[in-house]
Motif scaffolding. Structure first.
Motif, short mmCIF file in Angstrom:
data_model
loop_
_atom_site.label_atom_id
_atom_site.label_comp_id
_atom_site.label_asym_id
_atom_site.label_seq_id
_atom_site.Cartn_x
_atom_site.Cartn_y
_atom_site.Cartn_z
N MET A 1 -7.00 -41.87 23.27
CA MET A 1 -6.61 -40.83 24.16
C MET A 1 -7.44 -40.65 24.91
SD MET A 1 -5.50 -37.05 23.22
CE MET A 1 -4.94 -35.75 24.43
N LYS A 2 -6.88 -40.59 26.39
CA LYS A 2 -7.62 -40.31 27.47
C LYS A 2 -8.11 -38.72 27.54
CE LYS A 2 -7.57 -40.30 32.38
NZ LYS A 2 -7.16 -40.49 33.85
N LEU A 3 -9.34 -38.58 27.64
CA LEU A 3 -9.76 -37.09 27.53
C LEU A 3 -9.45 -36.52 28.91
CD1 LEU A 3 -13.28 -37.65 25.73
CD2 LEU A 3 -11.09 -36.97 24.87
N PRO A 4 -9.18 -35.24 28.88
CA PRO A 4 -8.88 -34.16 30.06
C PRO A 4 -10.53 -34.04 30.69
CG PRO A 4 -8.90 -33.02 28.18
CD PRO A 4 -9.01 -34.42 27.59
N PRO A 5 -10.17 -33.69 32.29
CA PRO A 5 -11.50 -33.59 32.69
C PRO A 5 -12.43 -32.56 32.22
CG PRO A 5 -9.81 -33.56 34.33
CD PRO A 5 -9.04 -33.58 32.92
N LEU A 6 -13.78 -32.85 32.02
CA LEU A 6 -14.68 -32.01 31.67
C LEU A 6 -14.83 -30.49 32.07
CD1 LEU A 6 -17.04 -31.30 29.31
CD2 LEU A 6 -18.66 -32.25 31.10
N ASN A 7 -14.73 -30.53 33.50
CA ASN A 7 -14.63 -29.10 34.31
C ASN A 7 -13.41 -28.35 33.80
OD1 ASN A 7 -15.68 -27.61 36.34
ND2 ASN A 7 -13.81 -27.96 37.43
N ALA A 8 -12.09 -29.10 33.49
CA ALA A 8 -10.82 -28.28 33.42
C ALA A 8 -11.22 -27.59 31.89
CB ALA A 8 -9.84 -29.16 33.20
N LEU A 9 -11.88 -28.13 30.93
CA LEU A 9 -12.23 -27.84 29.47
C LEU A 9 -13.17 -26.38 29.67
CD1 LEU A 9 -12.69 -31.22 27.60
CD2 LEU A 9 -10.62 -29.38 27.33
N ARG A 10 -14.22 -27.12 30.69
CA ARG A 10 -15.31 -25.67 30.86
C ARG A 10 -14.58 -24.36 31.26
NH1 ARG A 10 -18.00 -25.20 35.55
NH2 ARG A 10 -19.96 -23.79 35.61
N VAL A 11 -13.59 -24.64 32.27
CA VAL A 11 -12.78 -23.47 32.70
C VAL A 11 -12.11 -22.70 31.77
CG1 VAL A 11 -10.95 -22.68 34.73
CG2 VAL A 11 -13.08 -24.24 35.38
N PHE A 12 -11.45 -23.73 30.94
CA PHE A 12 -10.33 -23.26 30.16
C PHE A 12 -11.28 -22.30 29.01
CE2 PHE A 12 -9.33 -23.93 25.77
CZ PHE A 12 -8.33 -23.29 25.58
N ASP A 13 -12.31 -22.81 28.68
CA ASP A 13 -13.24 -22.10 27.58
C ASP A 13 -13.62 -20.66 28.14
OD1 ASP A 13 -14.93 -22.30 25.01
OD2 ASP A 13 -16.45 -21.84 26.53
N ALA A 14 -14.10 -20.52 29.48
CA ALA A 14 -14.36 -19.39 29.85
C ALA A 14 -13.03 -18.40 29.70
CB ALA A 14 -14.76 -19.48 31.42
N ALA A 15 -11.92 -18.95 30.23
CA ALA A 15 -10.58 -18.22 30.37
C ALA A 15 -10.26 -17.84 29.11
CB ALA A 15 -9.52 -19.03 31.20
N ALA A 16 -10.34 -18.62 28.17
CA ALA A 16 -10.03 -18.22 26.59
C ALA A 16 -10.92 -17.18 26.22
CB ALA A 16 -10.11 -19.63 26.01
N ARG A 17 -12.24 -17.17 26.41
CA ARG A 17 -13.27 -16.29 25.76
C ARG A 17 -12.81 -14.90 26.30
NH1 ARG A 17 -17.64 -16.82 27.93
NH2 ARG A 17 -17.56 -19.26 28.80
N HIS A 18 -12.50 -14.91 27.71
CA HIS A 18 -12.36 -13.67 28.35
C HIS A 18 -10.82 -13.12 28.19
CE1 HIS A 18 -16.30 -13.21 29.84
NE2 HIS A 18 -16.23 -14.25 30.51
N GLN A 19 -9.83 -14.15 27.88
CA GLN A 19 -8.39 -13.82 27.93
C GLN A 19 -8.02 -13.32 29.14
OE1 GLN A 19 -5.92 -13.59 24.83
NE2 GLN A 19 -7.21 -13.75 23.42
N ALA A 20 -8.78 -13.56 30.46
CA ALA A 20 -8.50 -13.10 31.68
C ALA A 20 -9.07 -14.12 32.74
CB ALA A 20 -9.20 -11.80 31.91
N PHE A 21 -8.17 -14.65 33.64
CA PHE A 21 -8.63 -15.71 34.61
C PHE A 21 -9.63 -14.89 35.53
CE2 PHE A 21 -4.79 -18.46 34.42
CZ PHE A 21 -5.05 -18.72 33.21
N GLY A 22 -9.39 -13.55 35.90
CA GLY A 22 -10.32 -13.17 36.54
C GLY A 22 -11.98 -12.91 36.45
N ARG A 23 -12.05 -12.51 34.90
CA ARG A 23 -13.26 -12.53 34.56
C ARG A 23 -13.90 -13.98 34.46
NH1 ARG A 23 -11.08 -8.21 31.56
NH2 ARG A 23 -10.95 -9.49 29.63
N ALA A 24 -12.98 -14.71 33.94
CA ALA A 24 -13.49 -16.19 33.85
C ALA A 24 -13.94 -16.51 35.28
CB ALA A 24 -12.36 -17.07 33.47
N ALA A 25 -13.55 -16.44 36.37
CA ALA A 25 -13.57 -16.61 37.97
C ALA A 25 -15.06 -16.05 38.29
CB ALA A 25 -12.59 -16.14 38.67
N GLU A 26 -15.31 -14.99 37.79
CA GLU A 26 -16.54 -14.22 37.79
C GLU A 26 -17.55 -14.77 37.25
OE1 GLU A 26 -16.23 -9.95 36.95
OE2 GLU A 26 -14.68 -9.66 38.50
N GLU A 27 -17.46 -15.33 36.04
CA GLU A 27 -18.48 -15.67 35.26
C GLU A 27 -18.87 -17.16 35.91
OE1 GLU A 27 -18.61 -18.45 31.14
OE2 GLU A 27 -17.99 -16.35 30.84
#
Length: 309
Positions: A1-27
């Motif tokens: 299976m082709k892996l998704p981009p690492l940066n997308a996973l990193r952004v998702f991880d931050a968004a999932a931790r905060h459950q808020a796109f805005g706070r993930a963007a600040e981090e």
């Protein structure tokens, strides 16, 4: 299976931790729109909906929660691995994998003492149980109970025996009765744990006593059953190590004392601890702390035997 981009996973991880796109963007020091685009790219790449978007908020789906468990571990291990690469070999932290309940309820409160006794020593802790791949997960040593078969090539240093016994909120159950069939549990139910489904049966056989007649809820993890017991929801089987601090603080009591259950804790490693000064120091300290905790737990009543150091 082709892996998704690492940066997308990193952004998702931050968004999932905060459950808020805005706070993930600040981090991450990016815009809200950039976070939204990366999450959408990841969802399209996987063909899965990772967030539910409702009422101007975002909430993880079941698939999103499962992925977040993976990314959380991935980035923790990556960060620790990169930190080790940047440090001289002698200054590298000792990476320890430890079963979650004993990590939360016994080990973590004692780690400051290890660091006081070994200035400059660092322990990076990962909560996990069962078998593990030391090389793939970047782990130096693992604290495990011998309730599974590990690779015979591993080096295993015995730390201490496991002692278990009923634990509950102080005053919830009656005193120990003279006969094994006459225990007074005060009508309290027996709380179970999915991670130790045979705990009550093993204790009953070892101690020669019957458990409460009424079965209570079964909790997903051992520590949840102990928390429920402290809240007065019933009686749980507790490990002497895991319960000793709560006994001291009178959040729990052990009305039947503790009995050796036949299992033990071991420190596992791919090479002998004696060859690694960090592991050798940690093993020595670990044994001393375990012996002290078991001596303290021995103050609680036991039917036939007392805890030995």
């Amino acid at each position: 299976m082709k892996l998704p981009p690492l940066n997308a996973l990193r952004v998702f991880d931050a968004a999932a931790r905060h459950q808020a796109f805005g706070r993930a963007a600040e981090e991450l020091h990016v815009t809200h729109g950039a976070v939204s685009r990366q999450v959408r790219l990841l969802e399209e790449s996987l063909g899965l909906a990772l967030f539910e978007r409702r009422n101007r908020g975002v909430f993880l789906t079941d698939q999103g929660r499962q992925l977040h468990e993976l990314t959380g571990t991935l980035f923790e291990q990556l960060s620790a691995g990169l930190a080790r690469l940047r440090q001289p070999a002698g200054d590298a932290p000792l990476v320890l994998s430890c079963e979650p309940t004993i990590a939360m309820m016994w080990l973590i409160p004692r780690l400051p003492d290890f660091q006081r006794r070994h200035p400059g020593a660092q322990v990076h802790l990962y909560a996990a149980g069962g078998p593990l791949d030391f090389a793939a997960q970047g782990v130096d040593v693992a604290l495990r109970r011998n309730d599974f078969e590990w690779d015979a090539a591993l080096h295993a240093e015995r730390v201490c025996d496991e002692w278990t016994g009923p634990a509950c909120r102080p005053g919830l159950v009656g005193a120990v009765s003279a006969g094994a069939d006459e225990d007074d549990w005060g009508g309290a139910p027996a709380l179970g744990s999915a991670t130790r489904p045979q705990a009550w049966r093993q204790w009953s056989l070892a101690a020669g006593r019957k458990p409460p007649r009424r079965a209570g809820p079964v909790y997903e993890h051992f520590y949840l059953s102990l928390q429920a017991a402290a809240a007065g929801l019933g009686v749980a089987i507790g490990s002497a190590l895991m319960a000793c601090d709560a006994l001291r603080d009178r959040r729990l009591e052990a009305p039947r004392g503790f009995t050796r259950d036949g299992s033990a804790y071991f420190l596992l490693s791919p090479r002998p601890c004696a060859e690694d000064p960090r592991a050798a120091a940690f093993l020595e300290w670990l044994r001393e702390e375990a012996a002290a905790s078991l001596r303290e737990a021995a103050a609680w009543p036991a039917r036939d035997q007392s805890v030995a150091s």
